[in-house]
Write a protein that holds these residues in place. Structure first.
Motif, short mmCIF file in Angstrom:
data_model
loop_
_atom_site.label_atom_id
_atom_site.label_comp_id
_atom_site.label_asym_id
_atom_site.label_seq_id
_atom_site.Cartn_x
_atom_site.Cartn_y
_atom_site.Cartn_z
N THR A 47 -54.85 90.48 -11.51
CA THR A 47 -53.80 89.73 -10.78
C THR A 47 -52.52 90.54 -10.69
O THR A 47 -51.83 90.52 -9.66
CB THR A 47 -53.56 88.37 -11.47
N THR A 58 -54.80 85.53 -6.51
CA THR A 58 -54.98 85.98 -7.90
C THR A 58 -56.46 86.22 -8.16
O THR A 58 -57.32 85.84 -7.36
CB THR A 58 -54.50 84.89 -8.88
N LYS A 59 -56.72 86.79 -9.31
CA LYS A 59 -58.12 87.03 -9.72
C LYS A 59 -58.90 85.71 -9.70
O LYS A 59 -59.99 85.62 -9.13
CB LYS A 59 -58.14 87.65 -11.11
N GLU A 60 -58.33 84.69 -10.34
CA GLU A 60 -59.07 83.41 -10.45
C GLU A 60 -59.28 82.76 -9.09
O GLU A 60 -60.33 82.18 -8.84
CB GLU A 60 -58.35 82.45 -11.43
N GLN A 61 -58.27 82.84 -8.22
CA GLN A 61 -58.43 82.26 -6.87
C GLN A 61 -59.61 82.93 -6.16
O GLN A 61 -60.40 82.28 -5.49
CB GLN A 61 -57.15 82.45 -6.05
N VAL A 95 -62.25 84.55 -7.55
CA VAL A 95 -63.53 84.20 -8.18
C VAL A 95 -63.95 82.78 -7.80
O VAL A 95 -65.11 82.51 -7.48
CB VAL A 95 -63.46 84.38 -9.72
N ASN A 96 -62.98 81.84 -7.81
CA ASN A 96 -63.28 80.45 -7.41
C ASN A 96 -63.80 80.38 -5.98
O ASN A 96 -64.72 79.63 -5.67
CB ASN A 96 -62.03 79.56 -7.55
N GLU A 142 -67.33 81.65 -5.83
CA GLU A 142 -68.26 80.65 -6.38
C GLU A 142 -68.50 79.51 -5.38
O GLU A 142 -69.62 79.02 -5.22
CB GLU A 142 -67.72 80.11 -7.72
N GLU A 176 -60.56 94.11 -15.81
CA GLU A 176 -60.52 92.87 -15.01
C GLU A 176 -61.36 93.04 -13.73
O GLU A 176 -62.06 92.12 -13.30
CB GLU A 176 -59.08 92.53 -14.60
N ASP A 201 -64.89 92.84 -14.62
CA ASP A 201 -65.22 91.44 -14.93
C ASP A 201 -65.56 90.67 -13.64
O ASP A 201 -66.53 89.91 -13.59
CB ASP A 201 -64.03 90.79 -15.66
N VAL A 202 -64.75 90.88 -12.59
CA VAL A 202 -65.03 90.19 -11.31
C VAL A 202 -66.36 90.67 -10.74
O VAL A 202 -67.16 89.86 -10.25
CB VAL A 202 -63.87 90.40 -10.29
N ARG A 205 -69.04 88.88 -12.51
CA ARG A 205 -69.10 87.44 -12.26
C ARG A 205 -69.55 87.13 -10.82
O ARG A 205 -70.33 86.21 -10.60
CB ARG A 205 -67.72 86.80 -12.52
#
Length: 478
Positions: free
Chosen positions: A309, A320-323, A325-326, A329, A358, A361-362, A365
Motif C-alpha cells: 500500500t 490499497t493492497k486490501e482493496q 485483493v478484495n 476475490e 507484500e 503475498d498478493v 493470494r
C-alpha cells in the motif's frame, strides 16, 4: 480504391474530416501513378510497430491508408517508404529506434527516393524531436499520436517536399472516424473505444504523450464492430488505456459495462476482449455484465504493479493492497473459471524487502494465470524518476528473480486445472514449429496447439486439452 477516382483534384481541399484526408489520398494516388510510370513498379512500404496494442491498431490504420493509395507492402526495411510507429514507455524503446535509424540511413544512401517517417508516443517528447532535428536530418516526416488521422495529408506534403516535415500536436479533442484500416487478421481485430489517460501514475509517461482521456461515441464504436462482424471478424479487442473509465466525458455519459451490453448484441460476433482495466474503476456492474455474458472472454488483465500500500501510494495508483485483493476475490466468486493476469513492477524507488514481500503475498493470494513482470526503469519526465531511494541494481535483480519464480510456479498450477477438459478455441495460425498443427487461444487467453490444417484458421473449434505443458496445452479436435 475507396472512390478516390471520383475526387476532383482541381478543387481546394475540403475543410471537413475525413473528406479532407480522402482528397489527399487521391493526391498521393496520383503521385504513386507517376512513380509507377517512371520505375515500372509500384512503390513499396514497410511499417514497424514498437509498443502496445493501441500502437498495433494505429499501424493498421497507417497500412490501410498506404494500401488505399496504391503502395505495396515490403517484407523488409529496404522499402521506398518506411514508417516507425514508436513507443516511449521505457527509455530502452527510444534507444532501439535511434539504432534502427542508423541502419535506415544506409538504405537511404542507396535509394535517394526513399522516405522515412516516425510517429507514435516517442514523437510527443520535445527532446526527441530536437534530437532528430539535430542528428537525424535524413528523416522526412515526424508526427505524433494526436494527429494520426492526418497521415494522408502529411504523407503528400512529405512526398512533394525535400525538407523535414514536423507536425506534433500537444493535445486534441478530435476523433476522426471512417478512415481505411488494414487488419492483420481477417477474423479478429482491435477496436479503439477511447484515447488518452487521466491517471498519472508516477512512473508512467503515457498521459503526457497520449493526452487526456476522450471516448469515442458508442454509435461509432458499434457501427465499426458491426462492419467488422459482417466482414468475418469473430473476436474484437476493445482498446483503451483505462477502459473502465470509458464514457465519462461523453455528452451523454455511458458506462463501460453499458457499452459491453450493446457490443454483445452484435450478430456474428463470438468473442469480446478488452484491455486495460484500472482496478480503481472496476465496477460491480462490470463484474455482473461479464459473469452474465456469453461472449465476453473469461480473461481479465488487472495490473497490480505492487502489493505494498505504501508503494501503491507513491505510484499514485489510488487503491490499497486490501482493496485490490478484495476486488480479485469478488471477481473470482462471480466467475470461478476466469483467468486473471497482471503487471508487476519490482524495485520502485523506496521499495523495502517488506514492501516486496507484500507483492509476493498478493501473488500467492490472487494466484495469477500469468503476469508481466518488470524491473522498474527510470523514465525521464515522470515524477518517479526524481524520487529519492532508487534501489541498487543487485537488490532489484534478486527480487525480480524471486518474483518470477513465484509467478511461474503458480501460473503452471493454475494452467493445470483445465487439463482433460473440453474448451472452445479460436484457431489463429498454422504452428511454425510443428508441421500439421494449428495454434489457437481459449477464451481465457491460454494458448493451445492441436493437429489441424489451414482450413480451421479463424474458426472456433472444440478441443480436448490432453496435456498442459506449463504455458500452453497440447490438444485434439473433439
Amino acid at each position: 480504391m475507396h472512390g478516390l477516382e471520383k475526387i476532383s483534384l482541381e478543387m481546394e481541399p475540403p475543410a471537413e474530416e475525413p473528406a479532407r484526408q480522402y482528397y489527399f489520398m487521391a493526391k498521393c494516388r496520383e503521385w504513386v501513378r507517376r512513380f509507377e510510370k517512371k520505375n515500372g513498379r509500384r512503390p513499396c512500404f514497410f511499417t514497424q510497430t514498437f509498443g502496445c496494442q493501441m500502437n498495433a491498431r494505429d499501424s493498421e490504420k497507417l497500412s490501410g491508408i498506404l494500401r488505399e493509395i496504391g503502395y505495396e507492402e515490403s517484407p523488409g526495411e529496404e522499402a521506398d517508404f518506411v514508417i516507425y510507429n514508436t513507443c516511449t514507455v521505457r527509455e530502452n524503446a527510444n534507444l532501439k529506434v535511434y539504432g534502427r535509424l542508423g541502419v535506415l540511413h544506409g538504405y537511404k544512401k542507396k535509394n535517394p527516393d526513399m522516405k522515412i517517417a516516425l510517429c507514435g508516443c516517442m514523437m510527443q517528447e520535445p527532446s526527441v524531436v530536437e534530437k532528430l532535428q539535430k542528428s537525424y536530418r535524413f528523416v522526412d516526416l515526424i508526427f505524433g499520436t494526436h494527429n494520426l488521422f492526418r497521415f494522408a495529408e502529411l504523407l503528400y506534403t512529405a512526398l512533394e517536399s525535400d525538407r523535414m516535415i514536423i507536425d506534433i500536436w500537444k493535445d486534441t479533442d478530435q476523433i476522426v472516424e471512417d478512415l481505411p484500416v488494414e487488419r492483420k487478421y481477417p477474423f479478429k481485430s482491435g477496436v479503439n473505444i477511447m484515447f488518452g489517460c487521466n491517471n498519472f501514475c508516477s512512473y508512467c509517461i503515457v498521459p503526457y504523450v497520449r493526452g487526456r482521456e476522450r471516448s469515442r461515441e458508442a454509435k461509432d464504436i458499434l457501427r465499426e464492430i458491426e462492419h467488422l462482424a459482417a466482414d468475418g471478424v469473430v473476436e474484437v479487442m476493445l482498446l483503451g488505456q483505462n477502459v473502465n473509465s470509458y464514457g465519462k466525458n461523453l455528452a451523454e455519459p455511458m458506462t463501460f459495462a453499458e457499452l459491453l451490453r450493446e457490443v454483445e448484441k452484435i450478430e456474428g460476433l463470438e468473442r469480446i476482449r478488452f484491455m486495460t482495466s484500472h482496478p480503481k474503476d472496476l465496477s460491480d456492474e462490470l463484474i455482473q455484465v461479464m459473469a452474465e455474458s456469453r461472449k465476453i472472454c473469461r480473461h481479465l488483465h488487472l495490473p497490480l504493479q505492487s502489493g505494498s500500500t505504501t508503494i501503491l501510494k507513491a505510484m499514485n495508483r489510488r487503491y490499497t493492497k486490501e482493496q485490490y485483493v478484495n476486488l480479485a476475490e469478488k471477481i473470482r466468486r462471480a466467475m470461478p473459471d476466469i483467468a486473471l493476469t497482471t503487471d508487476l513492477i519490482v524495485g520502485f524507488p523506496g521499495e523495502t524487502e517488506e514492501d516486496f514481500q507484500e507483492t509476493l503475498d498478493v501473488v500467492r493470494r490472487v494466484r495469477y494465470d500469468s503476469a508481466f513482470t518488470f524491473i522498474y526503469s527510470k523514465r525521464t519526465g515522470t515524477p518517479a524518476a526524481s524520487m529519492e531511494c532508487q534501489i541498487p541494481e543487485d537488490v532489484v535483480k534478486d527480487r525480480f528473480d524471486r518474483l518470477l519464480k513465484e509467478v511461474q510456479d503458480i501460473s503452471k498450477e493454475m494452467a493445470e486445472r483445465f487439463a482433460g477438459t473440453e474448451q472452445l478455441v479460436l484457431a489463429e495460425e498454422p504452428n511454425r514449429q510443428m508441421e500439421g498443427y494449428v495454434t489457437g487461444r481459449m477464451g481465457n487467453n491460454h494458448v493451445v496447439h492441436f493437429p489441424g490444417d489451414s482450413s480451421l484458421i479463424g474458426k472456433i473449434v472444440k478441443i480436448r486439452l490432453e496435456e498442459c505443458r506449463g504455458f500452453y496445452y497440447m490438444g485434439c479436435l473433439v
